[in-house]
Write an enzyme that holds these catalytic residues in place. Structure first.
Site, PDB file in Angstrom:
ATOM      1  N   TYR A 159      -3.094  -2.534 -10.665  1.00 53.83           N
ATOM      2  CA  TYR A 159      -3.049  -2.345  -9.208  1.00 53.83           C
ATOM      3  C   TYR A 159      -2.166  -3.419  -8.559  1.00 53.83           C
ATOM      4  CZ  TYR A 159      -4.591  -2.156  -4.350  1.00 53.83           C
ATOM      5  OH  TYR A 159      -4.609  -2.090  -2.975  1.00 53.83           O
ATOM      6  N   SER A 192       0.805  -1.234   0.000  1.00 49.21           N
ATOM      7  CA  SER A 192       0.000   0.000   0.000  1.00 49.21           C
ATOM      8  C   SER A 192       0.832   1.276   0.000  1.00 49.21           C
ATOM      9  CB  SER A 192      -0.957   0.020   1.189  1.00 49.21           C
ATOM     10  OG  SER A 192      -2.077  -0.774   0.893  1.00 49.21           O
ATOM     11  N   TYR A 231      -4.248   2.922   8.054  1.00 53.74           N
ATOM     12  CA  TYR A 231      -5.539   2.214   8.213  1.00 53.74           C
ATOM     13  C   TYR A 231      -6.281   2.726   9.445  1.00 53.74           C
ATOM     14  CZ  TYR A 231      -2.230  -0.533   5.561  1.00 53.74           C
ATOM     15  OH  TYR A 231      -1.242  -0.893   4.705  1.00 53.74           O
ATOM     16  N   LYS A 233       0.330   3.186  -2.991  1.00 50.75           N
ATOM     17  CA  LYS A 233      -0.793   4.120  -3.129  1.00 50.75           C
ATOM     18  C   LYS A 233      -0.294   5.562  -3.010  1.00 50.75           C
ATOM     19  CE  LYS A 233      -4.134   0.779  -1.423  1.00 50.75           C
ATOM     20  NZ  LYS A 233      -4.475   0.013  -0.249  1.00 50.75           N
ATOM     21  N   VAL A 288       1.116  -3.675   3.781  1.00 48.91           N
ATOM     22  CA  VAL A 288       1.110  -4.978   4.446  1.00 48.91           C
ATOM     23  C   VAL A 288       2.403  -5.777   4.210  1.00 48.91           C
ATOM     24  CG1 VAL A 288      -1.388  -5.312   4.669  1.00 48.91           C
ATOM     25  CG2 VAL A 288      -0.235  -6.065   2.592  1.00 48.91           C
TER      26      VAL A 288
END
Ligand code: DON
Length: 297
Positions: free
Chosen positions: A170, A66, A223, A69, A241
């Site tokens: 992705y 992530s 998160y 992102k 992660v």
């Protein structure tokens, strides 16, 4: 507070987090990430004045997941006219928002994952940044939740490209492998403050964009633990992660820590603690230290 002995500080932090390494859990929903050695820890600090310090497994590449992102958002903001109302900037750090950003990149580049890869190689000044095909296939074959989200987005007309194209891209961006030093280097431009004119040439994002991205990192980068990290650490952060966490210290630099074992919220147990210790030892926090805040009140 000036960081006089950065190497000593990082060595001290590495020793302090060592007992946490066996305690974290490896993510099982991306099978390949469940096969990583939990006993690894690395940390890198990069300062705007050019100083660098690192410790442990700082040069070991890992799956950035992530954290991609963050870099996908930076690329979209830098190279693409992102229409705010198209949803791309609502919350690009949760999977639905991240899939929309990936869709924007798919519409803007013939080979979006290569555009991101090239951008990161250039920012890190390191051609070894790569995409791990095994991790990519491991996630692509089991990404049922992201497929469900992408189909929902498609049904609402929120993504333009096919669901398969967006999911392929992705999963490739999440499978980027980088080490802590490369990640810290790619996040460093976010630390540039308006006053640091020596860094103008490296400013790819406007001051307003940097402000938006770091605000998003502070509030949504880890998160459901983002509020907790904001209070305990007070630095804009983004985790993945794969066990990496990158933090921006506005006006000072960037720091990245990595250890594969995760806590219950999905953030690296040891890397989160390492960045918390870094903020505590240096007093560097955008919110000020709790002690100082209470005194001021
Ligand atoms: O989409 C996923 O579930 C992973 N590729 C990345 C997850 C991650 O790092 C944190 N999640 N939102």
């Amino acid at each position: 507070m000036p960081i006089d002995d950065a190497d000593g500080l990082l060595a001290h932090i590495a020793a302090q987090v060592r007992p946490l390494l066996p305690q974290g859990q490896l993510p099982q929903y991306i099978p390949q990430l469940g096969r990583v050695d939990k006993m690894q820890f690395g940390m890198a600090l990069l300062m705007l004045d050019g100083r660098e310090a690192f410790v442990g497994d700082a040069d070991v590449p890992f799956s950035i997941q992530s954290i991609s992102k963050l870099f996908a958002l930076m690329l979209a903001l830098e190279r693409v006219q992102v229409d705010q109302e198209a949803g791309a900037t609502r919350n690009p750090f949760i999977n639905a928002g991240a899939l929309v950003v990936t869709d924007v990149l798919c519409s803007s580049f013939a080979q979006p994952e290569l555009a991101l890869l090239q951008t990161l190689r250039q920012s890190a000044d390191d051609e070894r940044v790569d995409i791990d095909q095994i991790v990519m296939r491991s996630e692509r074959e089991s990404c049922h939740r992201n497929a469900a989200i992408a189909h929902l987005l498609k049904s609402y007309g929120r993504i333009c490209n096919s669901v398969d194209t967006v999911l392929d891209t992705y999963c490739r961006q999440c499978a980027l492998t980088m080490n802590t030093r490369q990640i810290a280097r790619c996040a460093l431009p976010l630390a540039i403050s308006g006053r640091l004119s020596a860094h103008r040439a490296r400013e790819r994002l406007s001051a307003v964009q940097r402000h938006s991205v770091t605000a998003l990192m502070l509030t949504c980068g880890t998160y459901n633990a983002a509020g907790d990290f904001a209070a305990r650490v007070g630095l804009p952060m983004k985790s993945g992660v794969g066990g990496g966490i990158v933090a921006v210290i506005p006006g000072v630099g960037s720091v990245c820590a990595w250890s594969p074992g995760l806590d219950g919220a999905g953030n690296s147990l040891a890397a989160g603690r390492a960045i918390e210790l870094f903020a505590k030892h240096t007093g560097l926090s955008v919110l000020g230290s709790p002690a100082r805040t209470f005194k001021a009140l």
